[in-house]
Design an enzyme around this catalytic site. Structure first.
Site, PDB file in Angstrom:
ATOM      1  N   ARG A  45      11.319  24.004  91.623  1.00  0.00           N
ATOM      2  CA  ARG A  45      10.142  24.786  91.233  1.00  0.00           C
ATOM      3  C   ARG A  45       8.961  23.879  90.889  1.00  0.00           C
ATOM      4  O   ARG A  45       7.805  24.166  91.213  1.00  0.00           O
ATOM      5  CB  ARG A  45      10.459  25.659  90.013  1.00  0.00           C
ATOM      6  CG  ARG A  45      11.154  26.955  90.320  1.00  0.00           C
ATOM      7  CD  ARG A  45      11.342  27.757  89.050  1.00  0.00           C
ATOM      8  NE  ARG A  45      12.360  27.197  88.168  1.00  0.00           N
ATOM      9  CZ  ARG A  45      12.423  27.392  86.850  1.00  0.00           C
ATOM     10  NH1 ARG A  45      11.488  28.126  86.262  1.00  0.00           N
ATOM     11  NH2 ARG A  45      13.389  26.873  86.136  1.00  0.00           N
TER      12      ARG A  45
ATOM     13  N   ALA B 257      17.976  31.791  92.549  1.00  0.00           N
ATOM     14  CA  ALA B 257      18.560  30.936  93.577  1.00  0.00           C
ATOM     15  C   ALA B 257      19.938  31.421  94.015  1.00  0.00           C
ATOM     16  O   ALA B 257      20.641  32.129  93.291  1.00  0.00           O
ATOM     17  CB  ALA B 257      18.669  29.509  93.056  1.00  0.00           C
TER      18      ALA B 257
ATOM     19  N   LEU C 126      22.087  26.852  88.497  1.00  0.00           N
ATOM     20  CA  LEU C 126      21.167  27.447  89.465  1.00  0.00           C
ATOM     21  C   LEU C 126      20.457  28.603  88.768  1.00  0.00           C
ATOM     22  O   LEU C 126      21.098  29.407  88.086  1.00  0.00           O
ATOM     23  CB  LEU C 126      21.917  27.979  90.686  1.00  0.00           C
ATOM     24  CG  LEU C 126      22.252  27.018  91.823  1.00  0.00           C
ATOM     25  CD1 LEU C 126      23.032  27.752  92.901  1.00  0.00           C
ATOM     26  CD2 LEU C 126      21.002  26.383  92.415  1.00  0.00           C
ATOM     27  N   ASP C 127      19.139  28.699  88.951  1.00  0.00           N
ATOM     28  CA  ASP C 127      18.393  29.813  88.376  1.00  0.00           C
ATOM     29  C   ASP C 127      18.872  31.135  88.975  1.00  0.00           C
ATOM     30  O   ASP C 127      19.398  31.162  90.099  1.00  0.00           O
ATOM     31  CB  ASP C 127      16.898  29.652  88.665  1.00  0.00           C
ATOM     32  CG  ASP C 127      16.292  28.474  87.925  1.00  0.00           C
ATOM     33  OD1 ASP C 127      16.819  28.108  86.863  1.00  0.00           O
ATOM     34  OD2 ASP C 127      15.293  27.914  88.428  1.00  0.00           O
ATOM     35  N   PRO C 128      18.687  32.241  88.260  1.00  0.00           N
ATOM     36  CA  PRO C 128      19.096  33.545  88.806  1.00  0.00           C
ATOM     37  C   PRO C 128      18.502  33.836  90.179  1.00  0.00           C
ATOM     38  O   PRO C 128      19.166  34.433  91.035  1.00  0.00           O
ATOM     39  CB  PRO C 128      18.574  34.531  87.753  1.00  0.00           C
ATOM     40  CG  PRO C 128      18.616  33.757  86.473  1.00  0.00           C
ATOM     41  CD  PRO C 128      18.220  32.352  86.859  1.00  0.00           C
TER      42      PRO C 128
END
Length: 292
Positions: A173, A42, A38-40
């Protein structure tokens, strides 16, 4: 030795790697690894495997993901989200609800998707985000991903909220970016919550501050959809020596993956069914007697 999964509710601003580091301190000397970054930006479900359950990470990653995503239309950024420098599109186009609904539907199914330039995708051995930050010129190839469904849950220009059900490898995204391109206005992701990965849900997730050993979930969750058979005592010994055992369950296709459990219902092995002999050959053994 511990073996199982923690369903973590990842906080915003923290990398997935940092979450794994926190879990690793709790379970040491057992190893730990996450099943899907998970991206930061998220939050939400991050599944962390512990001990021999790390072997089951591909099964978790193959599970359907569910996201609640927020986007700002009429904007662009180099990161495809609000963590980058945001460019406001001028003039701001008017988007009719019918046009928005039609555009959203076009992203359902098997679609070709180019990952964000700021992503962990590798380009000639280097992460794309490292190349992007260094100002390097590179091209990312489109990948086929599967989007099972998208529902518009809120739309009040310029803010759009979607619930997205998708398969492995899908970049939310990129959906927002490409939706904005299709509408002629640009789009950036402003928030993301992952609510489900296969059987692992946000409702059963725990915050890092509440993490305790007793919250470790069974490794069987990752393979719950596979045919299952309980082993007899002599079969457990056989499995430990890499020997095949008879299959007593339903008729299966040749080379179907199966789950073998001990008398207590604990995961003993993953096996491969052989139709010609009606036997299962062990492929991944989880018995305590097995080293590693």
């Amino acid at each position: 030795m511990s073996c199982g999964f923690y369903t973590i509710d990842k906080p915003a601003g923290m990398t997935s790697r940092r979450v794994v580091d926190v879990v690793a301190k709790l379970v040491r000397p057992d190893r730990a690894g996450h099943a899907g970054t998970l991206d930061p930006l998220a939050t939400g479900v991050l599944v962390v495997a512990v001990g021999r359950a790390t072997r089951l990470i591909p099964h978790v990653q193959a599970g359907r993901k569910v996201y609640r995503a927020r986007f700002l239309l009429g904007r662009r950024s180099e990161t495809d989200d609000t963590s980058g420098n945001i460019e406001l599109v001028d003039p701001q186009p008017a988007i009719a609800p019918e046009a928005l609904a039609t555009a959203v539907k076009s992203f359902v199914g098997r679609i070709a998707q180019v990952p964000p330039r700021f992503s962990a995708v590798k380009v000639e051995g280097r992460r794309a985000y490292d190349l992007a930050r260094a100002g390097k010129d590179f091209t990312l190839s489109a990948r086929v991903v599967e989007v099972h469904s998208i529902e518009i849950t809120s739309w009040a220009s310029p803010e759009l909220e979607l619930e997205i059900h998708c398969g492995s490898g899908t970049y939310v995204r990129s959906i927002g970016r490409d939706l904005g391109i299709r509408l002629g206005c640009g789009g950036v992701m402003s928030g993301l919550i992952r609510t489900r990965v296969g059987p692992f849900t946000l409702e059963t997730a725990t915050g890092l501050e509440d993490l305790r050993p007793e919250l470790l979930q069974s490794p069987l969750l990752a393979v719950a959809e596979l045919p299952r058979q309980a082993l007899r005592r002599e079969e457990i010994v056989a499995i430990g020596h890499g020997q095949r055992v008879s299959w007593r369950g339903e008729s299966l296709e040749d080379r179907r993956e199966v789950v073998l459990v001990d008398s207590l219902g604990q995961l003993a092995a993953l096996g491969e069914f052989r139709a010609e002999t009606n036997q299962c050959a062990p492929r991944l053994v989880f018995l305590d007697s097995e080293p590693g």
